[in-house]
Design a protein around this motif. Structure first.
Motif, PDB file in Angstrom:
ATOM      1  N   TYR A   1       1.904   6.100  -7.220  1.00 30.21           N
ATOM      2  CA  TYR A   1       0.779   6.664  -7.969  1.00 30.21           C
ATOM      3  C   TYR A   1       0.169   7.896  -7.299  1.00 30.21           C
ATOM      4  N   GLU A   2       0.918   8.481  -6.362  1.00 33.14           N
ATOM      5  CA  GLU A   2       0.536   9.737  -5.713  1.00 33.14           C
ATOM      6  C   GLU A   2      -0.858   9.695  -5.107  1.00 33.14           C
ATOM      7  N   LEU A   3      -1.085   8.660  -4.311  1.00 27.36           N
ATOM      8  CA  LEU A   3      -2.364   8.486  -3.627  1.00 27.36           C
ATOM      9  C   LEU A   3      -2.169   8.588  -2.128  1.00 27.36           C
ATOM     10  N   ASP A   4      -3.216   8.932  -1.426  1.00 31.69           N
ATOM     11  CA  ASP A   4      -3.203   8.885   0.030  1.00 31.69           C
ATOM     12  C   ASP A   4      -3.354   7.418   0.430  1.00 31.69           C
TER      13      ASP A   4
ATOM     14  N   ILE B   1       0.839  -1.204   0.000  1.00 28.25           N
ATOM     15  CA  ILE B   1       0.000   0.000   0.000  1.00 28.25           C
ATOM     16  C   ILE B   1       0.871   1.251   0.000  1.00 28.25           C
ATOM     17  N   ASN B   2       1.887   1.274   0.846  1.00 25.32           N
ATOM     18  CA  ASN B   2       2.767   2.444   0.900  1.00 25.32           C
ATOM     19  C   ASN B   2       3.547   2.611  -0.399  1.00 25.32           C
ATOM     20  N   LYS B   3       4.065   1.504  -0.926  1.00 23.30           N
ATOM     21  CA  LYS B   3       4.857   1.550  -2.166  1.00 23.30           C
ATOM     22  C   LYS B   3       4.040   2.092  -3.337  1.00 23.30           C
ATOM     23  N   TYR B   4       2.859   1.522  -3.554  1.00 21.39           N
ATOM     24  CA  TYR B   4       2.077   1.915  -4.727  1.00 21.39           C
ATOM     25  C   TYR B   4       1.282   3.198  -4.510  1.00 21.39           C
TER      26      TYR B   4
ATOM     27  N   ARG C   1      -1.204  -2.918  -6.706  1.00 19.35           N
ATOM     28  CA  ARG C   1      -0.565  -2.111  -7.748  1.00 19.35           C
ATOM     29  C   ARG C   1      -1.595  -1.681  -8.795  1.00 19.35           C
ATOM     30  N   MET C   2      -2.389  -2.642  -9.267  1.00 17.49           N
ATOM     31  CA  MET C   2      -3.399  -2.328 -10.286  1.00 17.49           C
ATOM     32  C   MET C   2      -4.471  -1.396  -9.734  1.00 17.49           C
ATOM     33  N   GLY C   3      -4.932  -1.658  -8.518  1.00 16.36           N
ATOM     34  CA  GLY C   3      -5.954  -0.808  -7.915  1.00 16.36           C
ATOM     35  C   GLY C   3      -5.470   0.610  -7.723  1.00 16.36           C
ATOM     36  N   CYS C   4      -4.215   0.769  -7.303  1.00 16.84           N
ATOM     37  CA  CYS C   4      -3.651   2.112  -7.127  1.00 16.84           C
ATOM     38  C   CYS C   4      -3.498   2.817  -8.473  1.00 16.84           C
ATOM     39  N   TRP C   5      -3.033   2.082  -9.473  1.00 15.57           N
ATOM     40  CA  TRP C   5      -2.924   2.679 -10.804  1.00 15.57           C
ATOM     41  C   TRP C   5      -4.299   3.164 -11.273  1.00 15.57           C
ATOM     42  N   TYR C   6      -5.305   2.323 -11.058  1.00 14.55           N
ATOM     43  CA  TYR C   6      -6.658   2.651 -11.504  1.00 14.55           C
ATOM     44  C   TYR C   6      -7.213   3.863 -10.737  1.00 14.55           C
ATOM     45  N   LEU C   7      -7.001   3.920  -9.441  1.00 13.15           N
ATOM     46  CA  LEU C   7      -7.446   5.081  -8.660  1.00 13.15           C
ATOM     47  C   LEU C   7      -6.763   6.351  -9.165  1.00 13.15           C
ATOM     48  N   ASN C   8      -5.469   6.269  -9.441  1.00 18.04           N
ATOM     49  CA  ASN C   8      -4.741   7.421  -9.958  1.00 18.04           C
ATOM     50  C   ASN C   8      -5.293   7.840 -11.315  1.00 18.04           C
TER      51      ASN C   8
END
Length: 182
Positions: free
Chosen positions: A44-47, A37-40, A107-114
Motif C-alpha cells: 500500500y506504498e506506506l512508510d 508490516i513490511n508486506k502491507y 492489512r486493513m489498517g495499511c489499506w485504510y492509511l493508504n
C-alpha cells in the motif's frame, strides 16, 4: 596510563549506549509483526515506520486491544470500518472478531492509511487526524475558517483527543525512523 583510562571510559560509554539502544528497541519501540508490516506497507506504498508508529500509539502492540469505542486489534479498527474495508478488499466473509488477527488487522489498517493518504494528498497531519477522528470531520474542519485558514491544512484540531493523537503518532514516527532507519 591516562590513554588507557580514556579508552576504557570510551568503551564503557559505547557498551552502555549499545545496551541502551538494544533495550529501547526491544522493549519500548519494538518492530513486532515485521513480516506483515513490511508486506502491507510495501503493498500500500506506506512508510513501515509510520505503520509502526500508528500501532504503537493505537494498541502498543496488543493484538487483543479493545478501545472504549470498541475499536479492535493492533491498529484499532472499528467494526463498521472493518466491514467497509473488507468489502473494498473483496473479503466475502467478515466478522468483527477477525480484527484481532494481526495480519488481517495490519492489512486493513495499511489499506485504510493508504486510502486516507490518497484522500488528503499525503498530508500527514490530515491523514492521522482522519484516522483518529474520521475523514468526515477533517473535511468539515478544512471547510471551517476557525480550523483552517487555507482549506488545505488544519490550523486547529477541535477534538483534543485527535490533536493529542496526531502529535503522539508523529513523535513515535520520528523515534522509529531514528531507531531503525540506519
Amino acid at each position: 596510563m591516562k590513554f588507557k583510562r580514556i579508552v576504557t571510559i570510551l568503551i564503557a560509554i559505547l557498551i552502555f549506549y549499545l545496551g541502551f539502544m538494544f533495550a529501547i528497541k526491544k522493549y519500548v519501540y519494538p518492530y513486532k509483526y515485521a513480516e506483515y508490516i513490511n508486506k502491507y506497507s510495501d503493498e500500500y506504498e506506506l512508510d513501515p515506520y509510520l505503520v509502526l508508529a500508528v500501532i504503537k500509539t493505537e494498541s502498543n502492540f496488543d493484538k487483543s486491544a479493545v478501545s472504549k469505542k470498541e475499536a479492535k486489534g493492533l491498529m484499532q479498527i472499528m467494526d463498521t470500518t472493518g466491514e467497509w474495508i473488507a468489502n473494498e478488499l473483496s473479503i466475502n466473509y467478515f466478522l468483527p472478531s477477525m480484527l484481532f488477527d494481526p495480519e488481517l488487522n495490519i492489512r486493513m489498517g495499511c489499506w485504510y492509511l493508504n486510502n486516507l493518504e490518497n484522500e488528503f494528498d499525503n498530508n500527514l497531519d490530515l491523514v492521522l487526524a482522519a484516522y483518529n477522528g474520521g475523514s468526515g470531520n477533517v473535511n468539515k474542519w478544512l471547510n471551517h475558517e476557525e480550523y483552517s485558514e487555507d482549506g488545505e491544512n488544519l490550523d486547529y484540531i477541535p477534538f483534543p483527543e485527535t490533536k493529542k493523537y496526531v502529535d503522539k503518532v508523529k513523535a513515535n514516527y520520528n523515534i522509529y525512523k531514528y531507531l531503525y532507519n540506519k
